[in-house]
Enzyme design. Structure first.
Site, PDB file in Angstrom:
ATOM      1  N   GLU A  76       0.887  -1.351   0.167  1.00 29.88           N
ATOM      2  CA  GLU A  76       0.142   0.234  -0.079  1.00 29.88           C
ATOM      3  C   GLU A  76       1.139   1.387  -0.025  1.00 29.88           C
ATOM      4  OE1 GLU A  76      -1.051   3.527   1.280  1.00 29.88           O
ATOM      5  OE2 GLU A  76      -1.743   2.089   3.405  1.00 29.88           O
ATOM      6  N   CYS A 118      -1.325   7.601   5.068  1.00 26.07           N
ATOM      7  CA  CYS A 118      -1.722   7.922   3.615  1.00 26.07           C
ATOM      8  C   CYS A 118      -3.019   7.950   3.086  1.00 26.07           C
ATOM      9  CB  CYS A 118      -1.149   5.799   3.017  1.00 26.07           C
ATOM     10  SG  CYS A 118      -1.786   4.801   4.102  1.00 26.07           S
TER      11      CYS A 118
END
Length: 224
Positions: A44, A78
């Site tokens: 990710e 994020c």
């Protein structure tokens, strides 16, 4: 790097920068002597996440959510809102409310219950973010730059206005409390802007229109 390349490593789960994530994927694909399996990667790699503000949105509710998404954890997540795409009918009104609300946010030590956000993680992050903000101040309209305490890695909340979708601050991840405001002519244009980066992690919309919400759900190119 050692663990990624080791022949006994079978699965790699990583959250971090795009550069490191792509390097992991590349190295994991290289089969080492003695390796009896194909390595599995769950990677990710950050985001340049967009929040769309429709012209019929509940602006008070949207302001609260945008502030928490963009500046909670000092923007060091994020999934943080990094681009705010606002329909031009409500751009001025919403940006004024957002800035006014941002003025009340307190940056202080994380153990202080009054802290809305604390310091960034380390000196490297602090230096990189402060340099990025200093550079942005020369190019963009700074709607708000908050007060940050001295004597720690405290980065001021920074809101940049009238940013173009193709500008560097709208395309590159900061991983800090920096938010770019972009004006869209209509919802179609807003979706086009939201989809214009190489990132596709998270995205959102504030709207009262079920049809517009459904349109964004179908057309926004994000995982979450």
């Amino acid at each position: 790097d050692y663990l990624v390349k080791h022949p006994l490593t079978t699965t790699i789960s990583f959250t971090g920068s795009k550069a490191v994530g792509l390097l992991i994927a590349k190295n994991a694909a290289d089969v080492k002597p003695g390796q009896q399996h194909v390595k599995r990667c769950i990677i990710e790699m950050g985001g340049k996440n967009a929040m769309i503000i429709d012209n019929d949105a509940d602006l008070d509710e949207a302001v609260d959510a945008v502030l928490y998404s963009a500046f909670g954890f000092a923007g060091q997540k994020c999934s943080a809102a990094s681009r705010l795409i606002i329909l031009e009918d409500v751009y001025e009104k919403f940006s004024e409310r957002l800035v006014e609300a941002a003025r009340s946010l307190q940056i202080t030590a994380s153990e202080n219950p009054a802290a809305y956000l604390g310091p960034v993680v380390d000196e490297e992050a602090y230096t990189r973010l402060m340099n990025s903000i200093a550079s942005a101040e020369l190019k963009y309209k700074v709607l708000h730059k908050g007060e940050a305490p001295l004597g720690g890695y405290y980065v001021p909340i920074t809101i940049l206005g009238d940013v173009k979708a193709s500008d560097d601050v709208a395309q590159n991840e900061f991983f800090g409390p920096v938010l770019a405001l972009i004006k869209a002519s209509d919802l179609e244009h807003a979706i086009e802007i939201a989809n214009s980066t190489e990132y596709a992690l998270t995205g959102g919309i504030f709207s009262r229109s079920p049809a517009n919400i459904e349109k964004v759900k179908n057309e926004l190119e994000v995982g979450n």
